[in-house]
Design a protein around this motif. Structure first.
Motif, PDB file in Angstrom:
ATOM      1  N   ASP A  47     -14.748  61.159  -0.561  1.00  0.00           N
ATOM      2  CA  ASP A  47     -14.933  61.175  -2.018  1.00  0.00           C
ATOM      3  C   ASP A  47     -16.109  62.091  -2.364  1.00  0.00           C
ATOM      4  O   ASP A  47     -17.193  61.958  -1.789  1.00  0.00           O
ATOM      5  N   ILE A  48     -15.897  63.017  -3.286  1.00  0.00           N
ATOM      6  CA  ILE A  48     -17.013  63.887  -3.690  1.00  0.00           C
ATOM      7  C   ILE A  48     -17.368  63.671  -5.159  1.00  0.00           C
ATOM      8  O   ILE A  48     -18.009  64.511  -5.797  1.00  0.00           O
ATOM      9  N   GLY A  49     -16.919  62.556  -5.708  1.00  0.00           N
ATOM     10  CA  GLY A  49     -17.374  62.155  -7.051  1.00  0.00           C
ATOM     11  C   GLY A  49     -16.717  62.940  -8.172  1.00  0.00           C
ATOM     12  O   GLY A  49     -15.615  63.459  -8.049  1.00  0.00           O
ATOM     13  N   SER A  50     -17.459  63.024  -9.289  1.00  0.00           N
ATOM     14  CA  SER A  50     -16.892  63.688 -10.474  1.00  0.00           C
ATOM     15  C   SER A  50     -17.774  64.876 -10.862  1.00  0.00           C
ATOM     16  O   SER A  50     -18.877  65.040 -10.345  1.00  0.00           O
ATOM     17  N   GLN A  51     -17.266  65.654 -11.784  1.00  0.00           N
ATOM     18  CA  GLN A  51     -17.971  66.885 -12.164  1.00  0.00           C
ATOM     19  C   GLN A  51     -17.694  67.182 -13.634  1.00  0.00           C
ATOM     20  O   GLN A  51     -16.567  66.997 -14.107  1.00  0.00           O
ATOM     21  N   GLN A  52     -18.724  67.678 -14.318  1.00  0.00           N
ATOM     22  CA  GLN A  52     -18.494  68.141 -15.686  1.00  0.00           C
ATOM     23  C   GLN A  52     -17.929  69.559 -15.623  1.00  0.00           C
ATOM     24  O   GLN A  52     -18.539  70.453 -15.030  1.00  0.00           O
ATOM     25  N   MET A  53     -16.772  69.755 -16.234  1.00  0.00           N
ATOM     26  CA  MET A  53     -16.131  71.072 -16.208  1.00  0.00           C
ATOM     27  C   MET A  53     -16.725  71.947 -17.315  1.00  0.00           C
ATOM     28  O   MET A  53     -17.381  71.430 -18.228  1.00  0.00           O
ATOM     29  N   PRO A  54     -16.490  73.267 -17.274  1.00  0.00           N
ATOM     30  CA  PRO A  54     -17.076  74.150 -18.293  1.00  0.00           C
ATOM     31  C   PRO A  54     -16.727  73.737 -19.738  1.00  0.00           C
ATOM     32  O   PRO A  54     -17.501  73.981 -20.650  1.00  0.00           O
ATOM     33  N   ASP A  55     -15.571  73.062 -19.939  1.00  0.00           N
ATOM     34  CA  ASP A  55     -15.226  72.643 -21.309  1.00  0.00           C
ATOM     35  C   ASP A  55     -15.875  71.307 -21.684  1.00  0.00           C
ATOM     36  O   ASP A  55     -15.608  70.749 -22.751  1.00  0.00           O
ATOM     37  N   GLY A  56     -16.721  70.768 -20.809  1.00  0.00           N
ATOM     38  CA  GLY A  56     -17.451  69.541 -21.125  1.00  0.00           C
ATOM     39  C   GLY A  56     -16.803  68.284 -20.577  1.00  0.00           C
ATOM     40  O   GLY A  56     -17.451  67.245 -20.444  1.00  0.00           O
ATOM     41  N   GLU A  57     -15.507  68.374 -20.216  1.00  0.00           N
ATOM     42  CA  GLU A  57     -14.788  67.200 -19.710  1.00  0.00           C
ATOM     43  C   GLU A  57     -15.347  66.783 -18.334  1.00  0.00           C
ATOM     44  O   GLU A  57     -15.653  67.640 -17.500  1.00  0.00           O
ATOM     45  N   ILE A  58     -15.495  65.464 -18.149  1.00  0.00           N
ATOM     46  CA  ILE A  58     -15.946  64.993 -16.832  1.00  0.00           C
ATOM     47  C   ILE A  58     -14.729  64.510 -16.063  1.00  0.00           C
ATOM     48  O   ILE A  58     -13.983  63.650 -16.543  1.00  0.00           O
ATOM     49  N   VAL A  59     -14.500  65.083 -14.880  1.00  0.00           N
ATOM     50  CA  VAL A  59     -13.278  64.726 -14.141  1.00  0.00           C
ATOM     51  C   VAL A  59     -13.596  64.301 -12.715  1.00  0.00           C
ATOM     52  O   VAL A  59     -14.554  64.771 -12.100  1.00  0.00           O
ATOM     53  N   GLN A  60     -12.739  63.410 -12.220  1.00  0.00           N
ATOM     54  CA  GLN A  60     -12.827  62.983 -10.821  1.00  0.00           C
ATOM     55  C   GLN A  60     -12.316  64.136  -9.951  1.00  0.00           C
ATOM     56  O   GLN A  60     -11.259  64.702 -10.228  1.00  0.00           O
ATOM     57  N   LEU A  61     -13.064  64.498  -8.927  1.00  0.00           N
ATOM     58  CA  LEU A  61     -12.669  65.634  -8.087  1.00  0.00           C
ATOM     59  C   LEU A  61     -11.730  65.194  -6.952  1.00  0.00           C
ATOM     60  O   LEU A  61     -11.890  64.087  -6.419  1.00  0.00           O
ATOM     61  N   PRO A  62     -10.802  66.060  -6.566  1.00  0.00           N
ATOM     62  CA  PRO A  62      -9.958  65.734  -5.403  1.00  0.00           C
ATOM     63  C   PRO A  62     -10.848  65.625  -4.153  1.00  0.00           C
ATOM     64  O   PRO A  62     -11.807  66.384  -4.019  1.00  0.00           O
ATOM     65  N   ILE A 118     -12.715  77.387  -7.402  1.00  0.00           N
ATOM     66  CA  ILE A 118     -13.597  77.212  -8.566  1.00  0.00           C
ATOM     67  C   ILE A 118     -15.036  76.931  -8.113  1.00  0.00           C
ATOM     68  O   ILE A 118     -15.830  76.358  -8.837  1.00  0.00           O
ATOM     69  N   GLY A 119     -15.345  77.339  -6.887  1.00  0.00           N
ATOM     70  CA  GLY A 119     -16.740  77.274  -6.461  1.00  0.00           C
ATOM     71  C   GLY A 119     -17.085  76.131  -5.530  1.00  0.00           C
ATOM     72  O   GLY A 119     -18.253  75.846  -5.303  1.00  0.00           O
ATOM     73  N   SER A 120     -16.067  75.412  -4.994  1.00  0.00           N
ATOM     74  CA  SER A 120     -16.306  74.337  -4.012  1.00  0.00           C
ATOM     75  C   SER A 120     -17.231  73.243  -4.531  1.00  0.00           C
ATOM     76  O   SER A 120     -18.164  72.812  -3.846  1.00  0.00           O
ATOM     77  N   TYR A 121     -16.946  72.776  -5.758  1.00  0.00           N
ATOM     78  CA  TYR A 121     -17.750  71.677  -6.302  1.00  0.00           C
ATOM     79  C   TYR A 121     -17.859  70.540  -5.288  1.00  0.00           C
ATOM     80  O   TYR A 121     -16.866  70.136  -4.685  1.00  0.00           O
ATOM     81  N   GLY A 122     -19.030  69.987  -5.142  1.00  0.00           N
ATOM     82  CA  GLY A 122     -19.224  68.772  -4.335  1.00  0.00           C
ATOM     83  C   GLY A 122     -19.328  68.998  -2.836  1.00  0.00           C
ATOM     84  O   GLY A 122     -19.772  68.113  -2.109  1.00  0.00           O
ATOM     85  N   LEU A 123     -18.930  70.177  -2.364  1.00  0.00           N
ATOM     86  CA  LEU A 123     -18.891  70.360  -0.909  1.00  0.00           C
ATOM     87  C   LEU A 123     -20.278  70.597  -0.313  1.00  0.00           C
ATOM     88  O   LEU A 123     -20.548  70.213   0.824  1.00  0.00           O
ATOM     89  N   ASP A 124     -21.162  71.224  -1.075  1.00  0.00           N
ATOM     90  CA  ASP A 124     -22.520  71.415  -0.545  1.00  0.00           C
ATOM     91  C   ASP A 124     -23.214  70.061  -0.369  1.00  0.00           C
ATOM     92  O   ASP A 124     -23.852  69.803   0.655  1.00  0.00           O
ATOM     93  N   ALA A 125     -23.031  69.162  -1.364  1.00  0.00           N
ATOM     94  CA  ALA A 125     -23.648  67.829  -1.266  1.00  0.00           C
ATOM     95  C   ALA A 125     -23.050  67.065  -0.083  1.00  0.00           C
ATOM     96  O   ALA A 125     -23.774  66.405   0.678  1.00  0.00           O
TER      97      ALA A 125
END
Ligand SMILES: CC(C)C[C@H](NC(=O)CN)C(=O)O
Length: 469
Positions: free
Chosen positions: A59-74, A164-171
């Motif tokens: 699980d890598i949690g959720s992320q705020q997308m550029p349009d402001g929406e907060i989504v659960q990441l795959p 889209i930049g590998s959200y969550g993978l660095d953490a």
């Protein structure tokens, strides 16, 4: 005869699997399609399980997308094949998300239907990066089919958000550094392409800073006849801003942007001379008649070791065929800047933001300007003397009969720098895709031959890696 027939059958099965993978529209650019990305992650996880792998969907949690929406990441796949503590451990990274693709972008075939034409397999994700990920899995499968022990231990990190930049993978990398990564000896990535028909071995990528420039005006779009002439038009502001970024010769106009670019040494300049790279073939592959530079060395340097700036699109602009006479009230320009050593995305964000605000202020517009940088990926350069480069060179020689060109890559693997920085392990890129594979374009493909020979290369690489000890 029968053996040749069997071999062909096996190859066709591998292509069938790629067809099934390409059919999943795992486009990560829109969170509306994250369900498809999730489906692709699950299919990949199942394939690894079928090879005996122990799979965790981290699980890598959720992320705020550029349009402001907060989504659960795959989730990210962290997997491991059965281990033998006497063998070195190779961690294979890949991604199973893709760039957007629509038939009307100019595809000659359906983008999500893998279609073979003259030995080439066309489809979104065929080369970037579903083909190479499957080639790794097929290399493992080949050892198993031959009832041979794998010469190395194998771990996998497969994600669905690279594009889209590998959200969550660095953490996640930091979090698992003392566990998942603790026994890893080498990290290998197979992405991107060769630069000629000769195999390449990649020791660096550029980074990427991706910007959204949002110009907002009134409450609604307006009739240009009824209102044009007396208002500040968001689109005109945006075009002026985008036009201020780069000149016709590709020079970036943002003040200070070249300050941190590593100086070119004579030794480095010489490296470019010996690389097989034919400008005519290159122009032909990418479908252009003339380049900004006419010397091979200059083209290679602007591809690998200098920053570049590309304008990608305008959200909210009228883009359909036909003539609509509207004044859009809100437009978002999208551009990205490829980073090179020793540029820092934090500095770049400040330089770009300040510069665009200055240009905007001079227009004295009533509109508002907002700038976001949702992707900040650093460039990566490896040490070519790391032992796994020796193993890769030997494997390339075995399978292709030639020494590879040592190359860098102009595009970005957002996690490559983090892997090296956080884990301190050797990171290498071993591409199997051809110079004309058209990643991200409407001609994306992998050749049947690169897909199959690439699988052999990976199998040979496992063997050579084990010989290093
Ligand atoms: C940060 C980018 C969106 C990453 C992307 N990566 C690849 O294409 C890898 N094949 C890129 O545009 O470079």
């Amino acid at each position: 005869m029968r053996r040749a027939g069997n071999r062909k059958g096996v190859c066709n099965m591998k292509i069938l699997t790629l067809k099934e993978w390409v059919a999943i529209e795992s486009d990560s650019s829109s969170s509306a399609l994250f369900g498809k990305v999730m489906q692709m992650v699950n299919v990949t996880a199942e394939k690894i399980r079928s090879l005996g792998g122990d799979v965790e969907l981290a699980d890598i949690g959720s992320q705020q997308m550029p349009d402001g929406e907060i989504v659960q990441l795959p989730p990210v796949i962290l997997a491991e094949l059965p281990k033998d503590s006497n063998k070195p451990t190779l961690c294979i990274y890949g991604h199973v998300d893709v760039q957007p693709a629509k038939k009307e972008d100019g595809w000659l075939t359906e983008p999500y239907v893998l279609t073979e034409i003259n030995g080439n397999l066309y489809g979104r994700g065929a080369t970037d990066n579903k083909g190479p990920v499957l080639a790794w899995l097929h290399a493992v499968e080949a050892y198993q089919a031959l009832k041979q022990d794998l010469p190395v231990n194998i771990k996998f990190i497969i994600e669905g958000l690279e594009e889209i930049g590998s959200y969550g993978l660095d953490a996640l990398t930091k979090q698992r550094n003392d566990t998942f990564f603790a026994d890893v000896d080498y990290i290998v990535i197979s992405d991107n392409i060769w630069i000629s028909n000769k195999p390449g071995l990649t020791y660096g990528t550029r980074g990427d800073c991706y910007f959204y420039v949002k110009v907002s005006g009134g409450k609604q779009a307006l009739h240009s006849g009824a209102h044009g002439g007396s208002l500040f038009e968001p689109m005109a502001d945006l075009i002026a801003l985008l036009d201020s970024l780069v000149d016709a010769k590709g020079q970036i106009l943002v003040p200070g942007i070249y300050d941190d670019v590593a100086p070119l040494t004579e030794e480095e300049r010489k490296l470019y001379e010996n690389i097989q790279f034919d400008l005519e073939e290159y122009k032909n592959n990418i479908g252009v008649t003339r380049l900004i530079y006419d010397k091979k060395e200059d083209v290679l340097m602007h591809y690998w070791r200098y920053p570049s700036l590309s304008i990608h699109g305008i959200q909210g602009a009228y883009a359909d065929p036909g003539s609509k006479t509207v004044i859009p009230n809100k437009v978002i320009g999208k551009f990205s800047m490829r980073q090179v050593p020793n540029m820092d995305p934090v500095v770049v964000e400040k330089q770009v933001t300040e510069y665009l605000h200055e240009i905007f202020a001079k227009r004295n517009s009533s509109n508002t300007l907002k700038i976001l940088m949702p992707i900040a990926a650093k460039p990566w350069v490896a040490n070519v003397n790391d032992p796994q480069y020796v193993a890769a060179r030997r494997a390339i020689k075995t399978v292709f009969g030639v020494e590879p060109d040592m190359i860098r890559e102009g595009s970005t693997i957002p996690i490559a720098w983090n892997f090296q920085d956080v884990t301190k392990k050797s990171v290498m890129m071993l591409p199997i895709c051809g110079a004309d594979d058209g990643e991200h374009s409407e001609k994306e493909k992998i050749s049947r031959s690169n897909y199959i020979e690439g699988t052999k290369l990976f199998a040979a690489f496992f063997y050579e890696l084990a010989q290093l000890r």
